[in-house]
Design a protein around this motif. Structure first.
Motif, PDB file in Angstrom:
ATOM      1  N   LEU A   1      36.410  44.328  26.747  1.00 56.04           N
ATOM      2  CA  LEU A   1      36.907  43.008  26.376  1.00 56.04           C
ATOM      3  C   LEU A   1      37.044  42.966  24.869  1.00 56.04           C
ATOM      4  CD1 LEU A   1      34.960  40.427  28.566  1.00 56.04           C
ATOM      5  CD2 LEU A   1      37.285  41.253  28.866  1.00 56.04           C
TER       6      LEU A   1
ATOM      7  N   GLY B   1      31.036  37.748  36.964  1.00 53.22           N
ATOM      8  CA  GLY B   1      31.299  38.934  36.157  1.00 53.22           C
ATOM      9  C   GLY B   1      30.196  39.092  35.141  1.00 53.22           C
TER      10      GLY B   1
ATOM     11  N   TYR C   1      45.044  44.742  34.859  1.00 47.70           N
ATOM     12  CA  TYR C   1      44.179  44.982  33.705  1.00 47.70           C
ATOM     13  C   TYR C   1      44.396  46.412  33.218  1.00 47.70           C
ATOM     14  CZ  TYR C   1      42.045  40.960  35.970  1.00 47.70           C
ATOM     15  OH  TYR C   1      41.840  39.744  36.570  1.00 47.70           O
TER      16      TYR C   1
ATOM     17  N   HIS D   1      37.665  37.144  34.672  1.00 41.78           N
ATOM     18  CA  HIS D   1      38.043  37.817  33.436  1.00 41.78           C
ATOM     19  C   HIS D   1      38.291  36.796  32.321  1.00 41.78           C
ATOM     20  CE1 HIS D   1      40.709  39.994  30.620  1.00 41.78           C
ATOM     21  NE2 HIS D   1      39.985  41.056  30.969  1.00 41.78           N
TER      22      HIS D   1
ATOM     23  N   TRP E   1      34.122  42.923  36.401  1.00 44.28           N
ATOM     24  CA  TRP E   1      34.587  41.703  37.061  1.00 44.28           C
ATOM     25  C   TRP E   1      35.243  42.078  38.379  1.00 44.28           C
ATOM     26  CZ3 TRP E   1      36.692  43.938  32.743  1.00 44.28           C
ATOM     27  CH2 TRP E   1      38.023  44.360  32.812  1.00 44.28           C
TER      28      TRP E   1
END
Length: 229
Positions: A228, A65, A198, A177, A191
């Protein structure tokens, strides 16, 4: 099960992650592709283009990722476009990374050779990566090759020299992740689909695989892109 992940920092004044090229236009993505990372490691290991089976086996094992580290207040990376015009003669030779000049065959061009190439400017990308089971180098070997590469390394295109050490260290995580979150860096990330949920992330089909036997596009994979915290 918690996995061990290789942590990379890709940073340069200019770098390019490729994309779907149309005619003379070469775009760049925001995140590195599976084929780009395969080429980066292969170059560090000293592999040649003819080592197609090695390239394919390594690409097939990559689980990774990527995270964009953007300046405060910025939401998208800065992209600059280089317009290239060159008149190439039959006797012209170019620089290569293996120490020997590269020539070209064929007649002299009567008109300039025009290309347009996009680059990420002053950009930084973090990558977490592990390898699935299979034959070939291990993570420790890849890390060692990045620190002592067989040839000069570049990020995407030959002029894109990294500004710092590529190998940062190791992180732990059950999934890609989780490993990205373990970096403790806020930003937008990409990712693969590993079966998790998600909320708010965009799920789509990404064409970033290469068929190393033919040298052409080799398929796509399902990925997520999101923030994130």
């Amino acid at each position: 099960m918690t996995h061990r992940w290789l942590h990379l920092r890709l940073a340069a004044p200019l770098m390019a992650f490729g994309g779907v090229a149309i005619d003379h236009v070469g775009p760049t993505r925001e995140y590195p592709s599976a084929s780009a990372l395969t080429g980066l490691f292969a170059n560090a290991l000293g592999w040649r283009r003819q080592d197609r089976a090695k390239h394919q086996a390594l690409q097939d094992r990559l689980v990774f990722g990527a995270l964009s580290v953007l300046p405060k207040g910025e939401t998208v990376p800065l992209v600059v476009t280089d317009t290239q015009n060159a008149k190439l003669e039959k006797s012209d030779r170019g620089w290569t990374t293996w120490g020997q000049p590269e020539g070209r065959a064929g007649a002299t061009y009567d008109s300039p050779h025009r290309r347009r190439r996009d680059y990420l400017a002053d950009h930084e990308t973090r990558v977490v990566l592990r390898l699935s089971d299979g034959n070939g180098p291990g993570l420790e070997e890849l890390a060692a090759a990045l620190d002592r590469p067989a040839r000069p390394l570049f990020i995407g295109r030959k002029p894109c020299l990294p500004t710092s050490r590529l190998f940062v260290g190791w992180v732990g995580g059950v999934s890609v992740h989780d490993a990205l979150a373990a970096l403790g860096i806020r930003g937008r990330a990409l990712w693969p689909d590993e079966g998790g949920a998600y909320p708010g992330a965009l799920r789509y089909d990404l064409a970033d695989l290469r068929n190393w036997q033919s040298g052409l596009h080799g398929g796509s994979r399902i990925v997520y892109e999101g923030e994130l915290a």
